[in-house]
Every structure is written in C-alpha cells, then in structure tokens.
Design an enzyme around this catalytic site. Sequence first.
Site, PDB file in Angstrom:
ATOM      1  N   GLY A  88       6.691  -9.628 -39.456  1.00  0.00           N
ATOM      2  CA  GLY A  88       6.749 -10.396 -38.309  1.00  0.00           C
ATOM      3  C   GLY A  88       5.151 -11.002 -37.917  1.00  0.00           C
ATOM      4  O   GLY A  88       5.112 -11.191 -36.903  1.00  0.00           O
ATOM      5  N   HIS A 125       5.105 -16.787 -44.327  1.00  0.00           N
ATOM      6  CA  HIS A 125       5.260 -16.195 -43.246  1.00  0.00           C
ATOM      7  C   HIS A 125       6.449 -14.993 -43.690  1.00  0.00           C
ATOM      8  O   HIS A 125       7.691 -15.428 -43.862  1.00  0.00           O
ATOM      9  CB  HIS A 125       5.851 -17.107 -42.135  1.00  0.00           C
ATOM     10  CG  HIS A 125       6.268 -16.427 -40.842  1.00  0.00           C
ATOM     11  ND1 HIS A 125       5.253 -16.593 -39.789  1.00  0.00           N
ATOM     12  CD2 HIS A 125       7.301 -15.799 -40.456  1.00  0.00           C
ATOM     13  CE1 HIS A 125       5.776 -15.994 -38.596  1.00  0.00           C
ATOM     14  NE2 HIS A 125       6.996 -15.501 -39.068  1.00  0.00           N
ATOM     15  N   CYS A 126       6.119 -13.810 -43.281  1.00  0.00           N
ATOM     16  CA  CYS A 126       7.184 -12.653 -43.652  1.00  0.00           C
ATOM     17  C   CYS A 126       7.657 -12.157 -42.259  1.00  0.00           C
ATOM     18  O   CYS A 126       7.103 -11.833 -41.587  1.00  0.00           O
ATOM     19  CB  CYS A 126       6.159 -11.648 -44.163  1.00  0.00           C
ATOM     20  SG  CYS A 126       7.195 -10.318 -44.760  1.00  0.00           S
ATOM     21  N   PRO A 127       9.174 -12.432 -42.217  1.00  0.00           N
ATOM     22  CA  PRO A 127       9.994 -12.011 -41.158  1.00  0.00           C
ATOM     23  C   PRO A 127       9.857 -10.365 -41.018  1.00  0.00           C
ATOM     24  O   PRO A 127       9.873  -9.793 -40.097  1.00  0.00           O
ATOM     25  CB  PRO A 127      11.250 -12.538 -41.286  1.00  0.00           C
ATOM     26  CG  PRO A 127      11.438 -12.947 -42.835  1.00  0.00           C
ATOM     27  CD  PRO A 127       9.980 -13.083 -43.228  1.00  0.00           C
TER      28      PRO A 127
END
Lengths: 143, 461
Positions: free
Chosen positions: B189, B184-186
């Site tokens: 997003g 999950h890449c912040p």
Amino acid sequence: MAETHSLQDLRQAAVASKVFVQRDYTSGTICKFQTKFPAELESRIDKQQFEETIQTLNNLYADAEKLGGRSYLEGCLACLTAYTIFLCMETHYEKVLKKIAKYIQEQNEKIYAPLGLLLTDPIERGLRVVEITIFEDRSIGSR
Amino acid sequence: MKNCEYQQIDPRALRTSTTRTSTNKNVRVRRKWEVFPGKNRFYCDGRIMLARQCGVLPLTIGLIFITSGLFFTFDCPFLVHNLTVFIPVIGGVLFVFVVITLFQTSFIDPGILPRALPDEAADIEKQIDNSGSSTYRPPPRTKEILINDQVVKLKYCFTCKMFRPPRTSHCSLCDNCVERFDHHCPWVGNCVGKRNYRFFYAFIVSLSFLTSFIFGCVITHLTLRSQSVNGIIQAIKESPASVVELVICFFSIWSILGPSGFHTYLVASNLTTNEDIKGSWSSKRGEESGNPYTYNNIFTNCCVVLCGPMPPSLIDRRGFLPPDDAPQIVTSDTEHPHFVAKNGTNMCTQGTKELLESMAHSTVIQSTCAPGTPKTTPVPQESLLSTVSITVSPSSKSPSTGCSGRQARRPIDVPCSQRGNKQAALHTHKPMLRVSSPPYSLGHSPIILSDTPDMGFIPLN
C-alpha cells in the site's frame, strides 16, 4: 542584539528577487550543490565567500551520506533490530542536518544578513535548491 | 448574521468580528500534512502515512496474521511435543520481523520530494525559456547531465514543477515524485523508494523465509501425524487448519520467491525495478556497465543499498503551518505579497526560519489548491513509448529464478493472485506506465510505468 536587528531590518525590507542554486548531479545522486557563482549576486557578495559557503555545505552533506564503517554499522544494527532503533536513535544524517542548520543560521547572521541576503536551509526545499533571497538594497545594518 | 456584514461599518462590530476570526485562527494551528498535495493518507497526526490507494494491504496483513495464527495454534503444539520447542521460537522471530518490516515499508515516507514552490518553479521556467529553441515547438522539458561519464536525462515533472533528480520518478497513484523510485507496491500500500527500499527488501526476504518455514513445518506435521493415525486423510481431518496453511503457503512461496530473487539481483547491481523494466542502462549496450550508479562490486552495492545512511524525510509532515492569514483560495500571483503581509506580526520573536517558512507555506497552500493541470499537457510521448517498446523486449539480464524471470512475464500468474497470494506479480507491475497497447507481447495485464503520468497517456483501466 546586532543580529536580530539586522534580521528585523530584513523582515521589513522587500524581497527584490530570489536566486536558486541547483543541485550538481555529476557525482551521482549524492547531495551536492553547484558552486557556480550566480550573476545576480555579483554586486552583493564576494564570489569566494559564496563558494566557500556552498563548498562547506557540500562537505557537510557528503559527511552525512558518507559510506563507511560507521554507516554500515548503523545499518546492520538497524537491520538486526528490525529497524526499530530508528525510533529511538537519531541517525548520523539527522545529526549532520542539525549541524547544517546551525551553520546556515550562523552564516546568515554573520555574513549574509548584513549584505541584505538570506540563505534558506535546503532541507526546507526538499534538498533541491539553496534559495538565496535578495532584499532591496536599503541601509541595512545594526542599529 | 449575514446582514450584519453589510451594515454601515460599526467599529465595535468590526473589532468583535476580527477578534472572533483571530481567536478561531489561534485555536487551530494546522500541521503540514493536512495540506499535503499528494494522494496520501495520514494517521496519528502525521506520524504514519499511506498511499491513498492502499491496495491490498489489509489482505497482506490478514494473510500473514491468519496463516501465522493458525500455525501457532494448530501446528506448533504438535511439533513442540514431537520435535523441538525451537519451532515456534523461530516462527515467532520470523513473524515479528515480517510484521515490523511490513509496517515500516507501508507507513513511512518512501522518499517523496516536496513540490517546487512557485518562486522556484518560475525560476526554472525562466531557465527553460531562455534555453529554448527558436522553433515553434515547445521547448523539450529535459536536461542532460553527465554522471560518471554516462549521459543521463533529467525529465521535467509537470505536476511537481521541477526537473526530477536522477532515479526519481513520479508515481501516478500517489501523485508524488519519489526518489530512487522502485515501484508502487499494492501489497504494502505504498511506493517503494529510497527511504523504504531496505525495509521492503527485508520484508520480502523474511516473508520468503516465513512462508517456507511454515510450509515445511506443516508438511512435517501432517507427515508425522499421518504416521501415527495411519493415513493422511485422517491426519487432515484432525488438523484441517494445516491444509489451509498449506494452500496459502504454497501459492505464496511461488509468488514471493520470485520477487525476492529479483530484488536480490537488483540490490546486487544497484538498480531499481523502474530502471530494469525500462532498460535504462542495458538497452544501449549489452552489459551492465551502463549503470552509472553501480560500484561494480556486488558486496559494495548490497552494503550501499541496504546498509547505507538513512536519508531523512523531506516532507516534514508534522511541522506546523504558521498561523497564517494566507488566503485559502487560489490566487494567480505568488511572488512577493505574502512576505510583505507578514511584516509586523508576531514574527518579532521568531527567527529567520519561521519567517521563510511562512512565506513558503503561504505559497504552498496556493500551489496545493491549484489543480494539477499538467496531466494533460501534450509533451512528446512517442519517444517514451518507443523507448518502452524497444527496451523491455530484450531481457537478457533477467534473473533465472524459475517463477519470475522478467517481471513482465508475471501476468501469467495473475489469476493465481485472486486465491490469496501474499506477494503476487501485481506488485511488480504497479510502477509501470499505462500504455494503451503494450508494444510487446509479454502479457495481458497493463504495464504501469509511473514515470510520466502527466504526459496524457490513456490508462487502460
């Protein structure tokens, strides 16, 4: 029309049970369903017929996910256009999914509905299962 | 108004009330995204989706636009005049590519698996119970299968109520199972999974090129300018924006080149970040041959991962929910009633598909209302923790790029991220389990594996 009559009969029939044909992951993550004949269907449908349906579905999905010149070309072209062609072009996978939907509808009308069964397109179950609804055995046939 | 409901039933009142409710129902037909159970946000009537926690996506977009804007405004005129017109052209092409791939990574379905419907879940539960052991322990919710002669364990997802396909993981931030889950890449997003991995890869690679290009051009600009005005200080005074760009690009390059190299390695070996971090294939033997999905050929692996067929979205966000009379409140029984209730309505003209959809979605609504209680189910966690502790330490396979090496070592760079790195280490940490105490001494920030959020781990933050 004969088909709609039998489908209408199905709608009025009660659902006896549902059988779920799970995915077969032995060849990796490609979309493939188990061809094992479920015990609940033994009294309803011919084993060969069932296996043929599932095998045809598996072949169609294999064709959708096939790696070859065509898919690579599509992928490279998409990359070059910053993937914007996906907005206007239908991918090969989507075309095959439409073919699959038509095949399932055809199978339902011709073979499964008259036997009181109904196949659900796996795409509606997230490609996890082939759901087969078994209806109560009433006299279902074209009127 | 309330009193009317308790009066003796007046057929006229009944008719008007039912027509009122039926017209209300007919007016508002909802789309499936409105009842989607995961933690996602939808825009443009379901066409665009984001994780609910969109992380620092605005920061990413802001940095890219600001840096590029400054570049085109302040550096390009000088460079066009003194060097060549191709500089803004190349910059422009790279910028457009970066923005498009970023939006495609962020706004599309990463490969979310829709949750199992109650019938399906019940069927699976039945199978688990049938094959359960006779001990008092709850039956293990795993299934072992053979893929290319390699034993792979499929875990049961308590939230989605199904056995996860191979390479699928449940993201705790988005509360969805995602196929071929990478992380999950912040910064974008969104989760990175089967459907958007190629866009993500294209994004980080093109961003590396863009930042390197801008960095190089700004250095050239300042150098040329300082030659003409006798001093670097004077040059900086004349073009202060260039310094801003320099600083941003400097830190960005350090942060992006690492992940770019790492993901190039992953693509070439057909691995996901999740598998690499957990050491799914390398811990048992020392070689790469443990991975059953690799084609043992770098070129083939790259082609498959980046240019393979684009799988469709399985969640059908924009499909319509049937104009149903299904209860909005949770009921415990889920099996047949809804099908029977739908008889004789306007189904006559609809085909089988809509019929099944109505059945399915009335049950979907129920399942969405049911909260995800399994998050506290105590399933044996120790084995997973121990797997994590054993397998993360040996990092023999990690790429030898200077900055990143093992992703887990990235925490050292975390303080730098506050200064506005475009793609810092954080994005590589996001998919990992929140373990209460990292059993390995690799870094300070929590490692978040989103494989089993429903196992009741203690989140660190």
